[in-house]
Write a protein that holds these residues in place. Structure first.
Motif, short mmCIF file in Angstrom:
data_model
loop_
_atom_site.label_atom_id
_atom_site.label_comp_id
_atom_site.label_asym_id
_atom_site.label_seq_id
_atom_site.Cartn_x
_atom_site.Cartn_y
_atom_site.Cartn_z
N GLY A 185 1.06 10.30 25.48
CA GLY A 185 -0.17 10.97 25.91
C GLY A 185 -0.48 12.20 25.09
N MET A 186 0.55 12.94 24.72
CA MET A 186 0.34 14.16 23.94
C MET A 186 0.20 13.87 22.44
SD MET A 186 3.05 16.69 25.80
CE MET A 186 2.69 18.08 24.75
N ALA A 187 0.84 12.82 21.97
CA ALA A 187 0.84 12.55 20.53
C ALA A 187 -0.36 11.73 20.07
CB ALA A 187 2.13 11.81 20.15
N SER B 112 0.84 -1.19 0.00
CA SER B 112 0.00 0.00 0.00
C SER B 112 0.88 1.25 0.00
CB SER B 112 -0.87 -0.03 1.25
OG SER B 112 -1.43 1.22 1.49
N ALA B 113 0.37 2.32 -0.55
CA ALA B 113 1.12 3.58 -0.54
C ALA B 113 1.26 4.09 0.89
CB ALA B 113 0.41 4.61 -1.41
N MET B 114 0.26 3.78 1.72
CA MET B 114 0.30 4.21 3.11
C MET B 114 1.45 3.54 3.84
SD MET B 114 -3.29 4.47 5.09
CE MET B 114 -2.95 4.06 6.77
N VAL B 115 1.68 2.26 3.54
CA VAL B 115 2.76 1.52 4.20
C VAL B 115 4.11 2.10 3.81
CG1 VAL B 115 3.88 -0.72 4.38
CG2 VAL B 115 1.40 -0.58 4.38
N ALA B 116 4.28 2.39 2.52
CA ALA B 116 5.55 2.94 2.06
C ALA B 116 5.80 4.33 2.63
CB ALA B 116 5.57 2.99 0.55
N GLN C 137 -5.58 11.42 14.29
CA GLN C 137 -6.14 12.23 13.22
C GLN C 137 -5.38 12.04 11.91
OE1 GLN C 137 -6.05 16.20 14.77
NE2 GLN C 137 -7.93 15.95 15.97
N ALA C 138 -4.06 11.97 11.99
CA ALA C 138 -3.25 11.77 10.78
C ALA C 138 -3.54 10.41 10.16
CB ALA C 138 -1.77 11.90 11.11
N PHE C 139 -3.63 9.37 11.00
CA PHE C 139 -3.92 8.04 10.49
C PHE C 139 -5.30 7.98 9.86
CE2 PHE C 139 -5.88 3.89 10.97
CZ PHE C 139 -4.98 3.10 10.27
N ASN C 140 -6.30 8.55 10.53
CA ASN C 140 -7.67 8.52 9.99
C ASN C 140 -7.76 9.26 8.66
OD1 ASN C 140 -8.63 6.98 12.09
ND2 ASN C 140 -9.33 8.74 13.29
N ALA C 141 -7.05 10.38 8.54
CA ALA C 141 -7.06 11.13 7.28
C ALA C 141 -6.41 10.30 6.17
CB ALA C 141 -6.32 12.45 7.45
#
Length: 110
Positions: free
Chosen positions: A55-57, A38-42, A63-67
């Protein structure tokens, strides 16, 4: 075999130099298969970088993963839609390429 033995009875058998095959392999003369990843994996390979505490990240990572997940889903759906559209057009071309036999009945028109 010692060097003295080689000088007395030289062998007529010569070995082929291995340098050519090593150079061909190191220059990448072999064909590479297309990647199925997948392009996401690369794109999401881990790179060393200073990161905030978990805790902060958490929310930013989520949000970044869901996008990225939504973007990849939309790209896959668009690709499937285009493939279905192309198959439909090809099927339509095949059916319209064969002329239909039409019979005209004169009595039906009156």
């Amino acid at each position: 075999m010692t060097s003295f033995a080689k000088s007395i009875s030289p062998s007529t058998i010569k070995a082929a130099p291995a340098r050519d095959s090593f150079e061909a392999a190191s220059h990448g003369s072999h064909e590479q298969k297309p990647s199925r990843a997948s392009a996401m994996v690369a794109k999401d390979k881990p790179h060393p970088a200073p990161r905030p505490s978990p805790g902060m990240a958490g929310s930013a990572d989520r949000q970044a993963f869901n996008a990225a997940w939504k973007r990849e889903g939309k790209d896959a759906a668009a690709h499937q839609r285009e493939a279905r559209k192309a198959a439909f057009k090809e099927k339509r071309r095949e059916t319209h390429a064969v002329p239909r036999a039409r019979s005209f009945n004169r009595a039906a028109g009156r």
